[in-house]
Enzyme design. Structure first.
Site, PDB file in Angstrom:
ATOM      1  N   ALA A  28       0.815  -1.223   0.000  1.00  0.00           N
ATOM      2  CA  ALA A  28       0.000   0.000   0.000  1.00  0.00           C
ATOM      3  C   ALA A  28       0.844   1.267   0.000  1.00  0.00           C
ATOM      4  O   ALA A  28       0.301   2.369  -0.038  1.00  0.00           O
ATOM      5  CB  ALA A  28      -0.923   0.004   1.219  1.00  0.00           C
ATOM      6  N   LYS A  86      -2.073   6.083  -1.350  1.00  0.00           N
ATOM      7  CA  LYS A  86      -1.015   6.874  -0.716  1.00  0.00           C
ATOM      8  C   LYS A  86      -0.073   7.464  -1.749  1.00  0.00           C
ATOM      9  O   LYS A  86       0.248   8.643  -1.707  1.00  0.00           O
ATOM     10  CB  LYS A  86      -0.224   6.007   0.265  1.00  0.00           C
ATOM     11  CG  LYS A  86      -0.920   5.779   1.579  1.00  0.00           C
ATOM     12  CD  LYS A  86      -1.908   4.649   1.480  1.00  0.00           C
ATOM     13  CE  LYS A  86      -2.568   4.347   2.812  1.00  0.00           C
ATOM     14  NZ  LYS A  86      -3.607   3.317   2.692  1.00  0.00           N
TER      15      LYS A  86
END
Ligand code: LMR
Length: 399
Positions: free
Chosen positions: A220, A253
Site C-alpha cells: 500500500a 497513498k
C-alpha cells in the site's frame, strides 16, 4: 390444549453494537479535541511540513484534463480502467510485467483488493488458514474473518527491541500447511515500519515456495520507503519464486488520493489459461460486492502515467513525500538513543514501546493522538510540531 409458541423473527433492532475500527475511532477522538495545539499522528495520511495533505499538483492537472475531455460516464465494467491496470504493471511487477500468467483488475483501494483476494482464496479453498504476522494493520483480521477464513498469528516484531522476530516468523511459516496463505507486507510495514531485508525476503520466498503456501502481498506504500523500484523487491521476488501469488495493491497513498479509493488486485497461477479462469471468479466476486470500482481516481492516474511529462512530475512529487518521511525519521532517531530504531525503518509508521496508559496520557495531557499500540504516523505532524512531539515521547519513555 397447548398452543404452539410463536417465536418472533429477529429484526434489525436485535443487532448488537459493533466497535468501530480502532484507527477510525482515533480520527473521531482527535477531531473532537478542541485544543489547537493537538498533534494527530494517528491515521496513516501523509502530511507536508506545514501539516497539510495537499492534492498532488499533477493530480490536480489530471483532474482538470479529465474534466475538459471526458465525454461520458457510461459504465466500464467490473475490471475498472483496464489501461490504468496495464500502466501499473511495470511499476509494480517490474520484469514480470509481460508475464501472461499474471492478471489484475482495478479495485476500490487496498481494502477492496484485499477483500477480493481473500474471497478468491475462500472460493477455492475454504479451509485454508491465513498466517498473519503480529502486529499487523488492524483491518487485516476483520477482512479475513469476513470471508470466514481462519486467521493464524505468527510473531513478526518485538516492540521493545525495535526488531523483526525473523527466526520465529520463518519457523511459523515452515510449520504451515500447503495451501495456507502467508500474508506479507510488501514494504513500509504497517504498523511497525520494520521491513524485511533483501536476504530475509529470499529466506521467506524459499520457505513459502517449499511449503506450497500462497503468498498474499499487501503493498500500500510503494515509493514511500526506499524508492518505487526498491519497494517492489519482495513482490517481484515472490513472483519469480512461486507459481501462485496474490497481490493487493493501493495507490491511495502514492497518488495521495485517499478518499477516492484507488487500488488493484493481481494474481499469478502456473499457466495463462488457469489465470484467465481465476480472473472470471475475481470479476464475479467484484460484481457481487461493488459491481464496478470508482472511475475517477483511475482515470486520473491513467492520464498521469500515460503522459511522460506528468509521469515525471508524479515521480518528483512522490520522491518529495518519501524525502519528508525519511528526514522526519532521521530527526526523531537522532533525538534519543531509545528512538534510534526509527531511523532504520521505512514508511509512515513506527511503533513506540509505550504502554496503553502512557499512550492515553500523551493524548489527555499533550493532545498527541497515536494508536493504543504505540503506532504513530511519522509524517502526521508538521515541522513545527516535531520537537514538541519528541519531548513528550521522551518524557513518557523516562517515566
Ligand atoms: C492506516 O493504517 O492508518 C491507513 O491505512 C488508513 C486505514 O484505512 O486504516
Amino acid at each position: 390444549m397447548l398452543t404452539p409458541a410463536v417465536t418472533k423473527a429477529r429484526g434489525l433492532a436485535d443487532l448488537p453494537p459493533v466497535q468501530s475500527d480502532s484507527l477510525l475511532q482515533l480520527i473521531a477522538l482527535c477531531d473532537a479535541d478542541p485544543r489547537p495545539e493537538k498533534i494527530d499522528v494517528g491515521v496513516g495520511v501523509f502530511r507536508d511540513g506545514a501539516g497539510n495533505t495537499p492534492i498532488l499538483k499533477v493530480m490536480k492537472e489530471a483532474e482538470q484534463r479529465l474534466l475538459d475531455t471526458q465525454v461520458t460516464k457510461a459504465y466500464i465494467g467490473s475490471a475498472g480502467d483496464k489501461r490504468f491496470v496495464e500502466l501499473l504493471r511495470p511499476i509494480l511487477l517490474g520484469e514480470h510485467a509481460d508475464d501472461d500468467r499474471i492478471a489484475g483488475i482495478q479495485t476500490p483501494g487496498g481494502c477492496g483488493a484485499l477483500r477480493l483476494a481473500f474471497e478468491l482464496i475462500a472460493t477455492v479453498n475454504p479451509t485454508a488458514r491465513v498466517l498473519v504476522g503480529t502486529p499487523t494493520w488492524p483491518n487485516h483480521p476483520p477482512i479475513i474473518n469476513a470471508v470466514r477464513l481462519e486467521v493464524v498469528d505468527y510473531p513478526f516484531y518485538e516492540r521493545g527491541q525495535g526488531a523483526i522476530r525473523f527466526d520465529d516468523m520463518l519457523a511459523a511459516l515452515s510449520a504451515a500447511d500447503p495451501g495456507d496463505v502467508a500474508l506479507l507486507h510488501g514494504c513500509c510495514h504497517n504498523p511497525t515500519g520494520a521491513d524485511l531485508s533483501e536476504d530475509q525476503w529470499r529466506d521467506v520466498a524459499r520457505v513459502v515456495a517449499d511449503r506450497g503456501l500462497i503468498p498474499l502481498i499487501d503493498i500500500a506504500y510503494q515509493g514511500f520507503g526506499r524508492g518505487l523500484e526498491e519497494d517492489a523487491f519482495g513482490v517481484r521476488l515472490l513472483l519469480s519464486t512461486c507459481d501462485e501469488v496474490l497481490i493487493a495493491q493501493s495507490c491511495d497513498k502514492n497518488f495521495s488520493c485517499y478518499r477516492d479509493r484507488l487500488g488493484s488486485v493481481f494474481l499469478k497461477t502456473g499457466s495463462a489459461s488457469a489465470t484467465a479462469t481465476a480472473m472470471t471468479h475475481l470479476l464475479q466476486r467484484a460484481r457481487e460486492m461493488w459491481s464496478m470500482p470508482p472511475d475517477h481516481p483511475a482515470a486520473c492516474a491513467h492520464i498521469i502515467l500515460e503522459d511522460p511529462e506528468l509521469r515525471a512530475r508524479w515521480l518528483v512529487e512522490l520522491a518529495n513525500m518519501r524525502d519528508r518521511i525519511n528526514s522526519v525519521r532521521a530527526r526523531i532517531a537522532a533525538a534519543d538513543p531509545r528512538l534510534a530504531f526509527i531511523g532504520r525503518q521505512y514508511g509512515m509508521f513506527s511503533m513506540l514501546p509505550l504502554s496503553v496508559e502512557q499512550v492515553v496520557k500523551l493524548r489527555t495531557e499533550y493532545g498527541i493522538y497515536m494508536a493504543d499500540s504505540g503506532r504513530f504516523n511519522v509524517v502526521g505532524m508538521s515541522d513545527g510540531e516535531i520537537d514538541r512531539f519528541i519531548a513528550a515521547v521522551v518524557e513518557a519513555l523516562d517515566a
